[in-house]
Design an enzyme around this catalytic site. Structure first.
Site, PDB file in Angstrom:
ATOM      1  N   HIS A 101       0.886  -1.173   0.000  1.00  0.00           N
ATOM      2  CA  HIS A 101       0.000   0.000   0.000  1.00  0.00           C
ATOM      3  C   HIS A 101       0.924   1.222   0.000  1.00  0.00           C
ATOM      4  O   HIS A 101       2.021   1.163   0.572  1.00  0.00           O
ATOM      5  CB  HIS A 101      -0.834   0.111   1.267  1.00  0.00           C
ATOM      6  CG  HIS A 101      -1.729  -1.044   1.572  1.00  0.00           C
ATOM      7  ND1 HIS A 101      -1.282  -2.169   2.210  1.00  0.00           N
ATOM      8  CD2 HIS A 101      -3.049  -1.222   1.365  1.00  0.00           C
ATOM      9  CE1 HIS A 101      -2.297  -3.004   2.370  1.00  0.00           C
ATOM     10  NE2 HIS A 101      -3.378  -2.461   1.867  1.00  0.00           N
ATOM     11  N   ASP A 104       2.351   1.950   3.330  1.00  0.00           N
ATOM     12  CA  ASP A 104       3.331   0.979   3.876  1.00  0.00           C
ATOM     13  C   ASP A 104       4.741   1.419   3.520  1.00  0.00           C
ATOM     14  O   ASP A 104       5.702   1.070   4.194  1.00  0.00           O
ATOM     15  CB  ASP A 104       3.185  -0.424   3.261  1.00  0.00           C
ATOM     16  CG  ASP A 104       1.801  -0.984   3.344  1.00  0.00           C
ATOM     17  OD1 ASP A 104       1.064  -0.593   4.256  1.00  0.00           O
ATOM     18  OD2 ASP A 104       1.456  -1.812   2.474  1.00  0.00           O
ATOM     19  N   GLU A 268      -8.838 -13.718  -1.398  1.00  0.00           N
ATOM     20  CA  GLU A 268      -8.141 -13.990  -0.136  1.00  0.00           C
ATOM     21  C   GLU A 268      -8.881 -15.084   0.624  1.00  0.00           C
ATOM     22  O   GLU A 268     -10.100 -14.997   0.837  1.00  0.00           O
ATOM     23  CB  GLU A 268      -8.057 -12.711   0.700  1.00  0.00           C
ATOM     24  CG  GLU A 268      -7.408 -12.950   2.058  1.00  0.00           C
ATOM     25  CD  GLU A 268      -6.955 -11.662   2.737  1.00  0.00           C
ATOM     26  OE1 GLU A 268      -6.459 -10.755   2.043  1.00  0.00           O
ATOM     27  OE2 GLU A 268      -7.093 -11.583   3.971  1.00  0.00           O
ATOM     28  N   HIS A 271     -11.022 -14.070   3.552  1.00  0.00           N
ATOM     29  CA  HIS A 271     -12.199 -13.269   3.188  1.00  0.00           C
ATOM     30  C   HIS A 271     -13.312 -14.180   2.680  1.00  0.00           C
ATOM     31  O   HIS A 271     -14.481 -13.950   2.965  1.00  0.00           O
ATOM     32  CB  HIS A 271     -11.848 -12.249   2.110  1.00  0.00           C
ATOM     33  CG  HIS A 271     -10.859 -11.218   2.538  1.00  0.00           C
ATOM     34  ND1 HIS A 271     -10.461 -10.182   1.722  1.00  0.00           N
ATOM     35  CD2 HIS A 271     -10.177 -11.056   3.701  1.00  0.00           C
ATOM     36  CE1 HIS A 271      -9.583  -9.424   2.367  1.00  0.00           C
ATOM     37  NE2 HIS A 271      -9.384  -9.952   3.563  1.00  0.00           N
ATOM     38  N   ASP A 296      -4.588 -13.825  -2.267  1.00  0.00           N
ATOM     39  CA  ASP A 296      -3.976 -13.472  -0.992  1.00  0.00           C
ATOM     40  C   ASP A 296      -4.013 -14.728  -0.135  1.00  0.00           C
ATOM     41  O   ASP A 296      -5.070 -15.162   0.333  1.00  0.00           O
ATOM     42  CB  ASP A 296      -4.724 -12.313  -0.317  1.00  0.00           C
ATOM     43  CG  ASP A 296      -4.167 -10.960  -0.737  1.00  0.00           C
ATOM     44  OD1 ASP A 296      -3.342 -10.919  -1.677  1.00  0.00           O
ATOM     45  OD2 ASP A 296      -4.540  -9.949  -0.120  1.00  0.00           O
ATOM     46  N   ASP A 307     -10.833 -11.467  10.338  1.00  0.00           N
ATOM     47  CA  ASP A 307      -9.749 -11.759   9.402  1.00  0.00           C
ATOM     48  C   ASP A 307      -8.461 -11.932  10.221  1.00  0.00           C
ATOM     49  O   ASP A 307      -7.784 -10.952  10.508  1.00  0.00           O
ATOM     50  CB  ASP A 307      -9.657 -10.537   8.471  1.00  0.00           C
ATOM     51  CG  ASP A 307      -8.905 -10.782   7.191  1.00  0.00           C
ATOM     52  OD1 ASP A 307      -8.607 -11.945   6.900  1.00  0.00           O
ATOM     53  OD2 ASP A 307      -8.629  -9.802   6.478  1.00  0.00           O
ATOM     54  N   ASP A 309      -5.760 -13.499   9.367  1.00  0.00           N
ATOM     55  CA  ASP A 309      -4.561 -13.406   8.515  1.00  0.00           C
ATOM     56  C   ASP A 309      -3.426 -14.300   8.989  1.00  0.00           C
ATOM     57  O   ASP A 309      -2.287 -13.848   9.181  1.00  0.00           O
ATOM     58  CB  ASP A 309      -4.054 -11.944   8.451  1.00  0.00           C
ATOM     59  CG  ASP A 309      -4.936 -11.057   7.592  1.00  0.00           C
ATOM     60  OD1 ASP A 309      -5.778 -11.578   6.848  1.00  0.00           O
ATOM     61  OD2 ASP A 309      -4.765  -9.820   7.668  1.00  0.00           O
TER      62      ASP A 309
HETATM   63  C1  XLS Z   1      -7.553  -6.695   4.444  1.00  0.00           C
HETATM   64  C2  XLS Z   1      -7.047  -6.915   3.106  1.00  0.00           C
HETATM   65  C3  XLS Z   1      -5.889  -6.020   2.701  1.00  0.00           C
HETATM   66  C4  XLS Z   1      -5.729  -6.056   1.210  1.00  0.00           C
HETATM   67  C5  XLS Z   1      -4.953  -4.927   0.645  1.00  0.00           C
HETATM   68  O1  XLS Z   1      -8.313  -7.490   4.981  1.00  0.00           O
HETATM   69  O2  XLS Z   1      -6.739  -8.255   2.955  1.00  0.00           O
HETATM   70  O3  XLS Z   1      -4.737  -6.387   3.366  1.00  0.00           O
HETATM   71  O4  XLS Z   1      -5.135  -7.240   0.797  1.00  0.00           O
HETATM   72  O5  XLS Z   1      -5.510  -3.706   0.930  1.00  0.00           O
HETATM   73 NI    NI Z   2      -5.698  -9.087   1.362  1.00  0.00          NI
HETATM   74 NI    NI Z   3      -7.603  -9.553   4.566  1.00  0.00          NI
END
Ligand code: XLS
Ligand code: NI
Ligand code: NI
Length: 441
Positions: A101, A104, A268, A271, A296, A307, A309
């Site tokens: 991003h 970032d 993702e 998600h 993702d 999420d 992650d």
């Molecule tokens: C958040 C998203 C984010 C996107 C990019 O849940 O996964 O990280 O991948 O903005």
């Molecule tokens: Ni993402």
């Molecule tokens: Ni995410």
């Protein structure tokens, strides 16, 4: 700057028996699977935000990990140290892509002109770093969800000034993506949704999101961006409801607004599960619509409703994911680890271990998917399951569009026994998957 991750050398493939924490057990980049090198099947990417920025803070506690990389945070020196750290990290792991991003890469200033100058400077620095390596930019994006101004969304905001600000960020993020040779540009609609319908004009908000995307396509093509735009669907979090709910919803939106030629999807795992689907479901929906763009790669926790992650660990899911990708004939994008270490795993070794786990899990997924395809029983079963449309006159007429309700009703009335479709054999198939995956134990 000298070596940052001292004491960690290049991570090598040592095989399943290795007990070396800092070695690959399954990811062997040169190994050929289904006629292609593992490294080609698995275009792994590093996520700048989790790996170089996130320190494990949550709403109940401060960070646990140290990502100073030897310099003061919030400075351009730190931004550069992150570049140094990121490239050393990718080189040590043999990762060929990175995703970012705008915020970032550099600290965001209250004045966008200052932020943009910093982005110019850091992208020069990244370009310089890329020279002499085979590391590339997979995709870039603008963070249009952290700054308080985006509390009501970016494209979906009620404020024209905020919309303009979002547009300015997209424009700059596209400039940097093109400058770095990025293959894709992502829209994750982090706050493109609503908290309550009581204050929301849903139709207007969705049209405005489409307007922002159309402007991005027009500008991107004008400055020579040849890659794909991606929508990354997510049903909720941070908003109660997000418009890019899942793959099917996002595809419908793209088609409704004439954006489907320029956009694909970035799916993702976590998600898809938040939307109540499996990861492979959203991959399949994307693939059958010709819109599987990128992934993702992470995983969620079935006991937690957000999420999380996590680094991919679930080999069954990675197997199903790789089956979808291989059957789709690959993707234009890659496998971006949008994943972070658990808060108590805060050491540098943990940073590497997270990626090693993810890469090994996907290597296993690839090997398993290839074995399932080579075994052939699953594919054969699915093919035969629909054989009546291939082998019978009435089936051929249905598929060929050569019949109608009257003819079918007449046909059905003459059937002797009530029609049964044949067993779905789910348990048989699951058992086949297990025997292909685990063989002789
Ligand atoms: C958040 C998203 C984010 C996107 C990019 O849940 O996964 O990280 O991948 O903005
Ligand atoms: Ni993402
Ligand atoms: Ni995410």
């Amino acid at each position: 700057m000298g070596e940052i991750f001292k004491g960690i050398s290049k991570v090598k493939f040592e095989g399943a028996k290795s007990t070396n924490v800092l070695a690959f057990k399954y990811y062997d980049p040169e190994r050929v699977v289904l006629g292609k090198k593992m490294s080609e099947h698995l275009p792994f990417a590093m996520a700048w935000w989790h790996n170089l920025c996130a320190i494990g803070a949550d709403m109940f506690g401060r960070g646990t990990a140290d990502k100073h990389f030897g310099v003061k945070e919030g400075t351009m020196e730190h931004a550069k140290a992150k570049v140094d750290a990121g490239f050393e990290f990718m080189e040590k792991l043999g990762i060929k892509y990175f995703c970012w991003h705008d915020v970032d890469l550099v600290p965001e200033d209250a004045d966008i002109n200052v932020t943009n100058k910093r982005l110019d400077e850091i992208s020069d620095y990244i370009l310089e770093k890329m020279k002499g390596t085979d590391i590339k930019c997979l995709w870039g994006t603008a963070n249009m969800f952290s700054n308080p101004r985006f509390c009501n969304g970016a494209g979906s905001t009620n404020s024209a000034d905020v919309f303009a600000f979002a547009a300015a960020q997209v424009k700059k993020a596209l400039d940097i993506t093109v400058k770095l040779g990025g293959k894709g540009y992502v829209f994750w609609g982090g706050r493109e949704g609503y908290e309550t319908l009581l204050n929301t004009d849903m139709k207007f908000e969705q049209e405005n999101i489409a307007r922002l995307m159309r402007m991005a396509v027009d500008y991107g093509r004008k400055i020579g961006f040849k890659g794909d735009f991606y929508i990354e669907p997510k049903p909720k979090e941070p908003m109660k409801h997000q418009y890019d709910f899942d793959a099917a919803t996002a595809i419908g939106f793209l088609r409704a607004h004439g954006l489907d030629k320029d956009f694909k999807l970035n799916i993702e795992a976590n998600h898809a599960t938040l939307a109540g689907h499996t990861f492979e479901h959203d991959l399949r929906v994307s693939a059958i619509n010709g819109m599987l763009g990128s992934v993702d790669a992470n995983q969620g926790d079935s006991q937690l409703g957000w999420d999380t992650d996590e680094f991919p660990f679930d080999v069954y899911t990675a197997t199903m994911c790789m089956l979808e990708i291989i059957r789709a004939g690959g993707m234009t994008g890659g496998l971006n680890f949008d994943a972070k270490n658990r808060r108590p795993s805060y050491t540098v070794e943990d940073m590497f271990a997270g990626y090693i786990l993810g890469m090994d899990t996907f290597a296993l997924g690839l090997l398993n998917a290839a074995a399932i395809i080579e075994d052939g029983r699953l594919d054969k079963f699915v093919e035969e399951r629909y054989a009546s449309y291939r082998d019978t006159e009435i089936g051929k007429k249905i598929v060929g569009g050569k019949t109608n309700l009257e003819e079918l009703a007449d046909y059905a009335s003459k059937l002797k026994a009530p029609a049964m479709p044949g067993s779905g054999k789910q348990e048989v198939l699951e058992s086949i998957v297990n025997s292909v995956l685990f063989g002789n134990k």
